[in-house]
Scaffold this active site. Structure first.
Site, mmCIF file in Angstrom:
data_model
loop_
_atom_site.group_PDB
_atom_site.id
_atom_site.type_symbol
_atom_site.label_atom_id
_atom_site.label_comp_id
_atom_site.label_asym_id
_atom_site.label_seq_id
_atom_site.Cartn_x
_atom_site.Cartn_y
_atom_site.Cartn_z
ATOM 1 N N LYS A 51 0.810 -1.222 0.000
ATOM 2 C CA LYS A 51 0.000 0.000 0.000
ATOM 3 C C LYS A 51 0.845 1.274 0.000
ATOM 4 O O LYS A 51 0.453 2.297 -0.554
ATOM 5 C CB LYS A 51 -0.931 0.013 1.215
ATOM 6 N N GLU A 73 -9.614 6.194 3.054
ATOM 7 C CA GLU A 73 -10.460 5.167 3.647
ATOM 8 C C GLU A 73 -9.569 3.977 3.961
ATOM 9 O O GLU A 73 -8.500 3.829 3.379
ATOM 10 C CB GLU A 73 -11.533 4.743 2.640
ATOM 11 N N SER A 118 1.716 -9.820 -0.739
ATOM 12 C CA SER A 118 1.366 -8.400 -0.705
ATOM 13 C C SER A 118 1.654 -7.728 0.631
ATOM 14 O O SER A 118 1.853 -6.517 0.681
ATOM 15 C CB SER A 118 -0.114 -8.226 -1.065
HETATM 16 C C1 LIG Z 1 -5.169 -3.999 1.139
HETATM 17 C C2 LIG Z 1 -4.444 -5.266 0.984
HETATM 18 C C3 LIG Z 1 -4.768 -6.175 -0.044
HETATM 19 C C4 LIG Z 1 -5.932 -5.974 -0.964
HETATM 20 O O1 LIG Z 1 -5.889 -4.840 -1.744
HETATM 21 P P1 LIG Z 1 -5.538 -4.866 -3.285
HETATM 22 O O2 LIG Z 1 -5.825 -3.502 -3.740
HETATM 23 O O3 LIG Z 1 -6.396 -5.905 -3.932
HETATM 24 O O4 LIG Z 1 -4.096 -5.220 -3.389
HETATM 25 C C5 LIG Z 1 -3.998 -7.291 -0.188
HETATM 26 N N1 LIG Z 1 -2.971 -7.555 0.650
HETATM 27 C C6 LIG Z 1 -2.639 -6.720 1.649
HETATM 28 C C7 LIG Z 1 -1.499 -7.086 2.534
HETATM 29 C C8 LIG Z 1 -3.359 -5.562 1.850
HETATM 30 O O5 LIG Z 1 -3.019 -4.740 2.849
#
Ligand SMILES: *Cc1c(COP(=O)(O)O)cnc(C)c1O
Length: 397
Positions: free
Chosen positions: A94, A116, A383
């Site tokens: 993020k 948000e 992620s």
């Molecule tokens: C917010 C988040 C997601 C989901 O958001 P995307 O916009 O689909 O990437 C996935 N993994 C983590 C660790 C997140 O914080």
């Protein structure tokens, strides 16, 4: 296939039939200003230099591409590489977007940032960026999510942000987005809204994708350096779709590379039990964009469920809807239980604590390793990291 049809939104911000700008008239000037600023910044070397420097020295990029040797051996399928977005400053991808957008806010002379948040990760990333650039920050968060992610609420407050609880509806991400939009409509002159995923009205899906596309640009270079070829497949979890499109984007023209998105299968296939928009949703407009939306027969937005707050949203990024329609990307689901099992396996086999969101991508890999051969290479996007989820996981196990 003609690759020109992929990816670049048209002048109205449409990805094929999807995307667009479904907002109140009062927001159009702010969206236009943002788009103009972004196009200028993209062509401005000093902007790109500042962004690159922040990515390297503050976020910690490039993130490693790590060969998960024990996981690969255990599954007896492809060689699995993990793109380590969990090692980014603040613990998830993020921050790539929050830093990019705050530089745009600075360029526009805006002093107040709103955002948000669902899992709290985007709120933390944005509060961090706001602290770093000395801007005022207000984060809207559903009350249910505030309870699920209490530590992240404290982190945002520690960073100097004000977290405003949203008490409407299901009290999760969707309502938080509505509140943020409402705030922005009333104060566009001094406020920039840092939207956290590849969602919402144009130009957000394009801007967020571009800021996140470093993930795939790095991964493509890294896998070629390590293995001398392109991967067989990429796998990423899909909430709004930003980490997935960020990984996919640099590979879209490499048509031999499968692009696989994993949505939240929750606790069952019935409406309200999951957040699998491509497997139970249909076309509709939600929060500024036309895309796949979970809704009932009357078009009422459906309730959603996922063990991971970051995947718990009724709509998906419009570019994913187009790529799927063109047959370029594929979407599957992983259940809460499969994600929890993947979380445990990653700890035991690799010594890595993945976010519950990322665990959905790992879970798909575990369940589908058999469809690949030993010669195949798969990159799974990690992620984010799972420290934030420990309490929840312990309660479920
Ligand atoms: C917010 C988040 C997601 C989901 O958001 P995307 O916009 O689909 O990437 C996935 N993994 C983590 C660790 C997140 O914080």
């Amino acid at each position: 296939m003609n690759s020109a049809k992929y990816s670049t939104p048209d002048a109205e911000g449409r990805f094929g039939r999807y995307g667009g700008k479904f907002v109140p008239e009062t927001l159009i000037p702010a969206l236009d200003e943002l788009e103009k600023t972004y196009q200028e910044a993209k062509a401005d070397e000093s902007f790109q230099h500042e962004l690159d420097t922040m990515m390297a020295d503050y976020v910690g990029r490039p993130t490693p591409l790590y060969f998960a040797e024990r996981l690969s051996e255990h599954l007896n399928g492809p060689s699995i590489y993990l793109k380590r977005e969990d090692l980014c400053h603040t613990g998830a991808h993020k921050i790539n977007n929050s830093i990019g957008q705050i530089l745009l806010a600075k360029r526009m002379g805006k002093k107040r940032i709103i955002a948000e948040t669902g899992a709290g990760q985007h709120g933390v990333a944005t509060a961090t960026a706001a602290a770093r650039f000395g801007m005022e920050c207000v984060v809207y968060m559903g009350e249910v999510d505030m309870a699920r992610q209490a530590v992240n609420v404290k982190r945002m407050e520690m960073l100097g942000a004000e977290v405003r609880p949203v008490k409407a509806g299901q009290r999760t991400l969707k309502e938080a987005v509505s509140e943020a939009i409402r705030d922005w409509v009333s104060r566009t002159s001094d406020t920039h809204y840092i939207l956290g995923s590849a969602l919402g009205p144009h130009p957000f899906p394009m801007i967020v994708r571009d800021f996140q596309s470093r993930i795939g640009t790095e991964a493509r270079k890294q896998i070629i350096e390590k293995t001398d070829r392109l991967p067989t497949a990429l796998v990423a979890c899909v909430g709004g779709g930003s980490n997935a499109i960020g990984l996919f984007h640099a590979f879209i023209k490499d048509e031999s590379v499968r692009l696989i998105g994993v949505e939240a299968g929750g606790i069952g296939p019935a409406l309200g039990e999951h957040a699998a928009r491509f497997d139970g949703g249909r076309e509709g407009v939600l929060q500024g964009t036309r895309t796949f939306v979970l809704q009932d027969d009357n078009g009422q937005i459906a309730l959603t469920h996922s063990v991971s707050a970051g995947l718990d949203y009724a709509a998906v990024g419009p570019e994913h809807a187009l790529l799927r329609e063109l047959g370029r990307s594929e979407y599957y689901r992983a259940s809460d239980q499969e994600a929890l099992d993947a979380f445990v396996m990653m700890n035991k086999l690799e010594g890595i604590l993945p976010a519950l969101e990322s665990s959905h991508a790992v879970a798909w890999m575990i369940a589908n390793a058999k469809q690949f051969s030993k010669d195949d290479i798969v990159i799974v996007n990690l992620s984010g990291r799972g420290d934030k989820d420990m309490e929840q996981v312990l309660a479920k196990l």
